[in-house]
Design an enzyme around this catalytic site. Structure first.
Site, PDB file in Angstrom:
ATOM      1  N   HIS A   1      43.995  34.763  35.446  1.00  0.00           N
ATOM      2  CA  HIS A   1      42.464  34.740  35.191  1.00  0.00           C
ATOM      3  C   HIS A   1      42.052  33.550  34.396  1.00  0.00           C
ATOM      4  CE1 HIS A   1      41.531  38.557  37.129  1.00  0.00           C
ATOM      5  NE2 HIS A   1      42.662  39.103  36.816  1.00  0.00           N
TER       6      HIS A   1
ATOM      7  N   ASP B   1      47.137  40.707  33.558  1.00  0.00           N
ATOM      8  CA  ASP B   1      46.928  41.528  34.610  1.00  0.00           C
ATOM      9  C   ASP B   1      46.863  40.528  35.651  1.00  0.00           C
ATOM     10  OD1 ASP B   1      44.445  40.663  33.340  1.00  0.00           O
ATOM     11  OD2 ASP B   1      43.545  41.697  34.919  1.00  0.00           O
ATOM     12  N   GLU B   2      47.125  41.256  36.997  1.00  0.00           N
ATOM     13  CA  GLU B   2      46.778  40.536  38.249  1.00  0.00           C
ATOM     14  C   GLU B   2      47.228  38.862  38.325  1.00  0.00           C
ATOM     15  OE1 GLU B   2      42.705  42.886  39.839  1.00  0.00           O
ATOM     16  OE2 GLU B   2      42.498  41.274  38.640  1.00  0.00           O
ATOM     17  N   VAL B   3      48.376  38.802  37.841  1.00  0.00           N
ATOM     18  CA  VAL B   3      49.201  37.383  38.013  1.00  0.00           C
ATOM     19  C   VAL B   3      49.361  37.476  39.559  1.00  0.00           C
ATOM     20  CG1 VAL B   3      50.954  35.747  37.595  1.00  0.00           C
ATOM     21  CG2 VAL B   3      49.711  36.901  36.018  1.00  0.00           C
TER      22      VAL B   3
END
Length: 639
Positions: A384, A448-450
């Site tokens: 992100h 998160d969300e790598v």
């Protein structure tokens, strides 16, 4: 307000054999002039894929939610005429009216950008179901207005309410606490009569305050009599919460004296169920003025929530002033047609920006602390980080292909590279400035969300993997997070993050707090691994989720449908074994801002579910009552 020169209408159609379906668009030229050689841009959370197929249009480019198309060569759009085109090859089907274009603009042949009105996504070939009422009428069995409901309320008779509650004897600190809650009440209910008076008044009722060592933390006790109310407390937080309860009781009695009374007998003995009673706000996707953030903190205090999790950075923008890197809040906080960061999530022809100065932060943190709300800031790393990487080019591996991986939101190469030492120098500077601004225990570092596959095309990352014996993306992420944890420890801070921080070997569990968001079972597994856990599953506590299955109901739906009744009734402890429950520190609502294009959208989606999470955080399961909640929730203050 003048009509815009263009209107883009959109609808979703099903396609046999393709569950994702497609979009149909109609661009209406209301400008009064013929145009040619133009392009149309729209932003949509429902994105096209590499398999995009266009009818009567040419696909030009996409960046996350940004989509750009042109008409066929030589096409001219006369004034008053329209251009229709279709786009198939979506990454998911549309399920609600907010799944289509959120904004649009037209770029003319000379490069100027013209605003374009956009309506709701229509549904082709099926019934467009209207939104349903989200709450029943509700019923109050015990005639007292309290939210969240206290741990124990043995209230007897009620009677006509007093004009105000009047302090008898009080210390200077107690008077200040009363005035603090008085001011909170006046900010939230500007037209309402004040609940307290520092001096005796006609038709008032005496209020006595007493500090006692037998009450600890936020606990308090209220004893009601015909002529007097007594509030006992042990700490400043307990005093504030007791006074807030009195303000709520009086507010409800004035609101509807037929349904709600003010007690003249009985007791309330109260303390919160959980220590962590949180609410998160994403200010990267949409920017909220400081006054709005401050009001949200006020609302949290009214509902006895004690954590404000401030999500300050993401792909879409960096919002926190870092004096060593001023471009983070200029270039990195500006989205626009000609900016480095393209329009996303409802942006149109005009650039948008916004950030919080360090003075803004100090103001908000002080305001929150005065209300016993702790501000926990989040800088979301290593993923992100599109906005960061747009500013700091030296944090990218120049040998890595620019589109070697994409995030779940569609951003290319959006994660800080663990193999680049400049990354840690940059973050050290950021943390140094943050610890001077935020006196909280934790710094939240995201995690998160790598995207699986991140960095694997980076020669520098490959070299680091070989040197340190790391395996894949999440081995690299764990290496990165461990270094970040050490950096925070050096600065006297503990690490908080999303549940993916545990991936690839994770970090030391000692003092680490992780938020379980993907599904409830994740929280139990994190606790088994020794992490302290805050439960914030999207299926119950994400306030951007749609509240009914009806097409015309707005919101996101990746975590399913989350009606207020589910948010209220959900038990976050769930299947936690008894021996792991001490690891569960509390619950948190999350306000992700992709869908919040207006104050109306915000209030519709956040309330009453924020009130539901507040009661889940404070009240024991045994005293919760859905019908009572449904009756009280519509009276909540809103943004």
């Amino acid at each position: 307000m003048a009509n815009l020169p263009f209107v883009l209408e959109n609808s979703w159609h099903a396609i046999e054999g393709d569950l994702t379906g497609g979009f149909s668009f109609v661009l209406h030229n209301m400008s009064g002039a013929e145009i040619s050689g133009f392009r149309v841009v729209y932003t949509s959370l429902t994105r096209v894929t590499s398999k995009v197929v266009c009818e009567n249009a040419v696909f030009l480019r996409r960046n996350a939610n940004f989509h750009e198309f042109s008409p066929p060569a030589g096409f001219k759009l006369a004034p008053g005429a329209s251009w229709s085109f279709k786009v198939d090859g979506l990454h998911r089907p549309a399920r609600h009216r907010t799944d289509g274009a959120k904004s649009a603009y037209v770029t003319l042949a000379d490069g100027t950008h013209k605003p374009c009105a956009v309506g709701d996504l229509m549904l082709e070939g099926a019934h467009s179901e209207p939104a349903h009422p989200l709450l029943p009428e509700g019923k109050v069995q015990t005639p007292y207005f309290l939210q969240p409901w206290p741990k124990s309320a043995a209230l007897g008779e009620g009677a006509a309410y007093p004009v105000a509650l009047c302090l008898t004897e009080a210390t200077a600190e107690e008077k200040e606490a009363v005035q603090k809650v008085q001011s909170l009440y006046q900010r939230l209910f500007e037209a309402a009569h004040v609940p307290f008076s520092l001096s005796p008044i006609h038709e008032g009722r005496d209020l006595s305050l007493s500090r006692t060592d037998s009450l600890t933390g936020p606990a308090y006790k209220l004893t009601f009599g015909v002529d007097k109310v007594a509030l006992s407390y042990g700490t400043d937080a307990g005093l504030q919460y007791g006074l807030t309860t009195l303000a709520q009781l009086l507010h409800g009695a004035r609101l509807d004296s037929g349904d709600y009374l003010f007690p003249v007998a009985g007791t309330i003995e109260d303390a919160p169920r959980y220590d962590w009673r949180g609410c998160h706000l994403d200010v990267s996707r949409q920017f909220y003025p400081l006054a709005d953030v401050s009001r949200l903190v006020d609302i949290l205090a009214w509902f006895k929530m004690n954590i404000f999790h401030w999500h300050l950075t993401d792909d879409e923008a960096w919002r926190l002033e870092i004096k060593a890197y001023p471009e983070l809040t200029t270039v990195g906080a500006t989205r626009g047609p000609d900016a480095i960061l393209l329009p996303q999530l409802g942006n149109g022809a005009e650039p948008v920006d916004g950030f919080y100065s360090q003075e803004d932060v100090k103001t908000l943190v002080a305001h929150a602390l005065s209300l016993n709300v702790e501000v926990v800031p989040e800088v979301d790393i290593p993923g992100h980080s599109t906005a960061t990487l747009a500013v700091l080019k030296n944090l990218s591996d120049g040998q890595e292909a620019p589109d070697s991986y994409h995030s779940v939101q569609g951003y290319p190469n959006n994660a800080l590279n663990p193999a680049i030492e400049d990354t840690y120098d940059f973050l050290a500077t950021v943390f140094d400035e943050m610890v001077e601004l935020f006196p909280c225990r934790y710094l939240h570092i995201g995690g998160d969300e790598v995207a699986d596959g991140s960095w694997l095309a980076s020669p520098r990352a490959k070299e680091l993997m070989q040197k340190e014996g790391l395996e894949g993306t999440f081995g690299l992420q764990s290496y990165f997070m461990k270094r970040i944890q050490d950096m925070l420890k050096e600065r006297g801070k503990l690490l908080a993050g999303w549940d993916e921080v545990s991936h690839g070997g994770g970090v030391s569990a000692d003092g680490t707090l992780l938020m379980a968001w993907q599904k409830p079972e994740v929280g139990i597994e994190l606790a088994r691994q020794g992490y302290d856990v805050v439960m914030t599953p999207g299926q119950a506590y994400y306030l951007d989720m749609v509240q009914s299955e009806a097409w015309q109901e707005p919101g996101a739906s990746w975590a399913g449908t989350v009606p207020p009744e589910h948010s209220y009734g959900y038990e976050a402890e769930g299947d936690f074994p008894e021996d792991l429950r001490a690891r569960m520190k509390g619950v948190q609502a999350c306000i992700w801002s992709e869908h919040f294009l207006s104050r109306g959208y915000f209030n519709h989606l956040v309330f009453p579910r924020l009130c539901a999470v507040a009661e889940a955080a404070w009240s024991p399961k045994s005293v919760k009552d859905w019908q009572r909640f449904a009756a009280l929730a519509p009276h909540s203050p809103k943004l």
